[in-house]
Enzyme design. Structure first.
Site, PDB file in Angstrom:
ATOM      1  N   ASP A  32       0.872  -1.185   0.000  1.00 28.50           N
ATOM      2  CA  ASP A  32       0.000   0.000   0.000  1.00 28.50           C
ATOM      3  C   ASP A  32       0.906   1.232   0.000  1.00 28.50           C
ATOM      4  O   ASP A  32       2.128   1.112   0.124  1.00 28.50           O
ATOM      5  CB  ASP A  32      -0.890  -0.021   1.267  1.00 28.50           C
ATOM      6  CG  ASP A  32      -2.146   0.850   1.102  1.00 28.50           C
ATOM      7  OD1 ASP A  32      -3.130   0.573   1.785  1.00 28.50           O
ATOM      8  OD2 ASP A  32      -2.098   1.790   0.260  1.00 28.50           O
ATOM      9  N   ILE A  33       0.276   2.421  -0.097  1.00 22.39           N
ATOM     10  CA  ILE A  33       1.092   3.644   0.004  1.00 22.39           C
ATOM     11  C   ILE A  33       1.146   4.119   1.460  1.00 22.39           C
ATOM     12  O   ILE A  33       1.814   5.112   1.753  1.00 22.39           O
ATOM     13  CB  ILE A  33       0.531   4.779  -0.885  1.00 22.39           C
ATOM     14  CG1 ILE A  33      -0.952   5.030  -0.592  1.00 22.39           C
ATOM     15  CG2 ILE A  33       0.772   4.488  -2.354  1.00 22.39           C
ATOM     16  CD1 ILE A  33      -1.505   6.241  -1.315  1.00 22.39           C
ATOM     17  N   ARG A  34       0.390   3.441   2.338  1.00 25.20           N
ATOM     18  CA  ARG A  34       0.487   3.804   3.763  1.00 25.20           C
ATOM     19  C   ARG A  34       0.578   2.518   4.562  1.00 25.20           C
ATOM     20  O   ARG A  34       0.122   1.469   4.110  1.00 25.20           O
ATOM     21  CB  ARG A  34      -0.720   4.635   4.197  1.00 25.20           C
ATOM     22  CG  ARG A  34      -2.053   3.946   4.002  1.00 25.20           C
ATOM     23  CD  ARG A  34      -3.200   4.830   4.462  1.00 25.20           C
ATOM     24  NE  ARG A  34      -3.403   5.975   3.571  1.00 25.20           N
ATOM     25  CZ  ARG A  34      -4.116   5.889   2.439  1.00 25.20           C
ATOM     26  NH1 ARG A  34      -4.620   4.735   2.067  1.00 25.20           N
ATOM     27  NH2 ARG A  34      -4.281   6.955   1.677  1.00 25.20           N
ATOM     28  N   ASP A  50       3.170   2.050  -5.015  1.00 27.05           N
ATOM     29  CA  ASP A  50       2.344   3.163  -5.502  1.00 27.05           C
ATOM     30  C   ASP A  50       1.796   2.783  -6.876  1.00 27.05           C
ATOM     31  O   ASP A  50       2.552   2.621  -7.830  1.00 27.05           O
ATOM     32  CB  ASP A  50       3.203   4.430  -5.596  1.00 27.05           C
ATOM     33  CG  ASP A  50       2.385   5.613  -6.111  1.00 27.05           C
ATOM     34  OD1 ASP A  50       2.897   6.747  -6.066  1.00 27.05           O
ATOM     35  OD2 ASP A  50       1.230   5.387  -6.564  1.00 27.05           O
ATOM     36  N   ILE A  51       0.478   2.656  -6.980  1.00 22.60           N
ATOM     37  CA  ILE A  51      -0.180   2.215  -8.208  1.00 22.60           C
ATOM     38  C   ILE A  51       0.186   3.130  -9.376  1.00 22.60           C
ATOM     39  O   ILE A  51       0.134   2.733 -10.541  1.00 22.60           O
ATOM     40  CB  ILE A  51      -1.724   2.196  -7.996  1.00 22.60           C
ATOM     41  CG1 ILE A  51      -2.484   1.745  -9.225  1.00 22.60           C
ATOM     42  CG2 ILE A  51      -2.251   3.541  -7.572  1.00 22.60           C
ATOM     43  CD1 ILE A  51      -2.391   0.304  -9.469  1.00 22.60           C
ATOM     44  N   TYR A 140     -16.213   6.390 -10.495  1.00 19.52           N
ATOM     45  CA  TYR A 140     -15.881   5.089  -9.912  1.00 19.52           C
ATOM     46  C   TYR A 140     -16.465   3.958 -10.765  1.00 19.52           C
ATOM     47  O   TYR A 140     -15.760   3.033 -11.173  1.00 19.52           O
ATOM     48  CB  TYR A 140     -16.455   5.033  -8.500  1.00 19.52           C
ATOM     49  CG  TYR A 140     -16.362   3.712  -7.796  1.00 19.52           C
ATOM     50  CD1 TYR A 140     -17.518   3.034  -7.431  1.00 19.52           C
ATOM     51  CD2 TYR A 140     -15.136   3.161  -7.456  1.00 19.52           C
ATOM     52  CE1 TYR A 140     -17.444   1.829  -6.747  1.00 19.52           C
ATOM     53  CE2 TYR A 140     -15.058   1.959  -6.768  1.00 19.52           C
ATOM     54  CZ  TYR A 140     -16.220   1.300  -6.423  1.00 19.52           C
ATOM     55  OH  TYR A 140     -16.144   0.097  -5.749  1.00 19.52           O
ATOM     56  N   LYS A 144     -14.591   1.265 -13.275  1.00 18.19           N
ATOM     57  CA  LYS A 144     -14.708  -0.186 -13.052  1.00 18.19           C
ATOM     58  C   LYS A 144     -15.184  -0.894 -14.326  1.00 18.19           C
ATOM     59  O   LYS A 144     -14.762  -2.009 -14.620  1.00 18.19           O
ATOM     60  CB  LYS A 144     -15.632  -0.471 -11.872  1.00 18.19           C
ATOM     61  CG  LYS A 144     -14.998  -0.129 -10.528  1.00 18.19           C
ATOM     62  CD  LYS A 144     -13.741  -0.958 -10.264  1.00 18.19           C
ATOM     63  CE  LYS A 144     -13.176  -0.728  -8.880  1.00 18.19           C
ATOM     64  NZ  LYS A 144     -11.960  -1.528  -8.595  1.00 18.19           N
ATOM     65  N   ILE A 170     -19.385  -4.007   0.876  1.00 17.24           N
ATOM     66  CA  ILE A 170     -18.710  -4.947   1.772  1.00 17.24           C
ATOM     67  C   ILE A 170     -18.682  -4.377   3.182  1.00 17.24           C
ATOM     68  O   ILE A 170     -18.331  -3.209   3.388  1.00 17.24           O
ATOM     69  CB  ILE A 170     -17.273  -5.241   1.285  1.00 17.24           C
ATOM     70  CG1 ILE A 170     -17.299  -5.814  -0.139  1.00 17.24           C
ATOM     71  CG2 ILE A 170     -16.560  -6.214   2.247  1.00 17.24           C
ATOM     72  CD1 ILE A 170     -18.112  -7.081  -0.316  1.00 17.24           C
TER      73      ILE A 170
HETATM   74  C1  VAH Z   1     -19.053   2.181  -2.512  1.00 18.40           C
HETATM   75  N1  VAH Z   1     -18.602   0.395  -0.922  1.00 18.40           N
HETATM   76  O1  VAH Z   1     -20.074   2.375  -1.888  1.00 18.40           O
HETATM   77  C2  VAH Z   1     -18.292   0.876  -2.252  1.00 18.40           C
HETATM   78  C3  VAH Z   1     -18.755  -0.174  -3.213  1.00 18.40           C
HETATM   79  C4  VAH Z   1     -20.707  -1.445  -3.781  1.00 18.40           C
HETATM   80  C5  VAH Z   1     -20.227  -0.115  -3.538  1.00 18.40           C
HETATM   81  O2  VAH Z   1     -18.026  -0.225  -4.352  1.00 18.40           O
HETATM   82  O3  VAH Z   1     -18.594   2.975  -3.308  1.00 18.40           O
END
Ligand code: VAH
Length: 318
Positions: A32-34, A50-51, A140, A144, A170
């Site tokens: 990780d970076i931290r 670092d990605i 995001y 993905k 999660i």
């Molecule tokens: C979010 N927990 O809420 C993350 C996830 C399923 C959503 O990718 O952005």
């Protein structure tokens, strides 16, 4: 440091660290970076990575003779909307020009998590199948879908052993909410214990797919160990349960009866949640590589309080 709690299915540290026992303690490297938080269930080697630094990543892969790479660097939904340039750099440039190229160059087996956030308002929501239209409305989600498509392109074009699971929200007891839209389902436990009050940023009837961390880890190891010939796809939905804040609160109140729920809707995160699946169809994963979940809502809440809550609350519920 292995956790000191035990859950109904034995100690999580055993199951999480089981991967170290299965693969050899010094063959599982966390990066990780931290530095990892003190309560991370991990006692093996740790390396700065670092990605965004291709050279750094390539050196780690070569110097440590890495064979499998689990790529978890990303800005989640809500925090990504607050910093689109950084989300684009980490989630897209970091993933594509670094992780994928290095994985293809060094013939790695590559796991990349996708998400319910890879779908959008024009996707079927109840249920959402593996294959359907994907027009997410967050950076995001777009990043993905990009990861899914590029990973599958590298698989079919260059033979990269790319494997991907679309995770629900999660929930775990040993990590703080990370700027997502589903994180209310983590925060409610901490607030219920600390103050007996929880202010939810989503409407009470907002249904979203969710999963307990042990099921997430189990599914991730299972798909990575599945024989290639079993995989009819390279990107799979996985599911365990779907619930609303109202339903979660009712289950939590079995342990913290004095919990006071209030709702102060955050329009940004509500709009994100309203564009996501309500229920996931994961029949392909269950058929191809035998996926099945262990934790439903009641098990999730019991286990979370077995880590976080005082035993007295557990006594009240039983
Ligand atoms: C979010 N927990 O809420 C993350 C996830 C399923 C959503 O990718 O952005």
């Amino acid at each position: 440091a292995a956790g000191s709690h035990r859950t109904r299915r034995g100690d999580r540290a055993d199951r999480v660290l089981g991967s170290e026992k299965r693969f050899g303690k010094n063959n599982v490297i966390l990066s990780d970076i931290r530095k990892p938080a003190d309560n991370v269930f991990y006692s093996g080697p740790f390396i700065f990575a670092d990605i965004l630094d291709y050279k750094n990543l390539r050196e780690i892969v070569v110097n440590n003779r890495i064979t499998w790479l689990f790529h978890y660097s990303a800005l989640l939904s809500a925090v990504g909307e607050a910093n689109v340039p950084l989300a684009r750099a980490v989630n897209i440039t970091g993933m594509l020009h670094n992780v994928l190229d290095i994985a293809a160059e060094h013939n790695l087996r590559l796991f990349v998590p996708s998400t319910i956030g890879a779908f959008g308002p024009t996707s079927p929501r109840d249920p959402t199948p593996d294959l359907c239209i994907q027009r997410p409305r967050t950076i995001y989600g777009v990043s993905k879908v990009h990861a899914e498509l590029m990973g599958e392109y590298y698989h079919y074009r260059y033979g990269l052993d790319f494997r991907c699971l679309r995770y629900p929200g999660i929930i775990s007891a040993d990590s703080q909410p990370g700027g997502g839209t589903t994180d209310y389902a983590v925060q409610i436990f901490h607030d219920a214990i600390k103050t007996g009050k929880f202010k939810c940023y989503l409407r009470p009837d907002t249904r979203l797919p969710m999963m307990y961390i042990d099921d997430c880890l189990k599914a991730t190891l299972e798909i990575m160990e599945a024989p290639a010939e079993a995989l009819t796809m390279r990107t799979y939905n996985i599911s365990a349960m779907s619930f609303t804040p109202e339903e979660l609160a009712q289950e939590v109140q079995k342990y913290v009866p004095e919990l006071e729920m209030s709702y102060n809707v955050d329009q940004v995160r509500q709009a994100i949640a309203d564009s996501w699946p309500m229920n996931f169809d994961d029949s392909n994963a269950r058929r191809d590589w035998g996926w099945k979940h262990d934790y439903d809502l009641a098990e999730l809440v019991t286990t979370m309080f077995s880590y976080l809550g005082s035993d007295s609350r557990i006594a009240q519920a039983n």
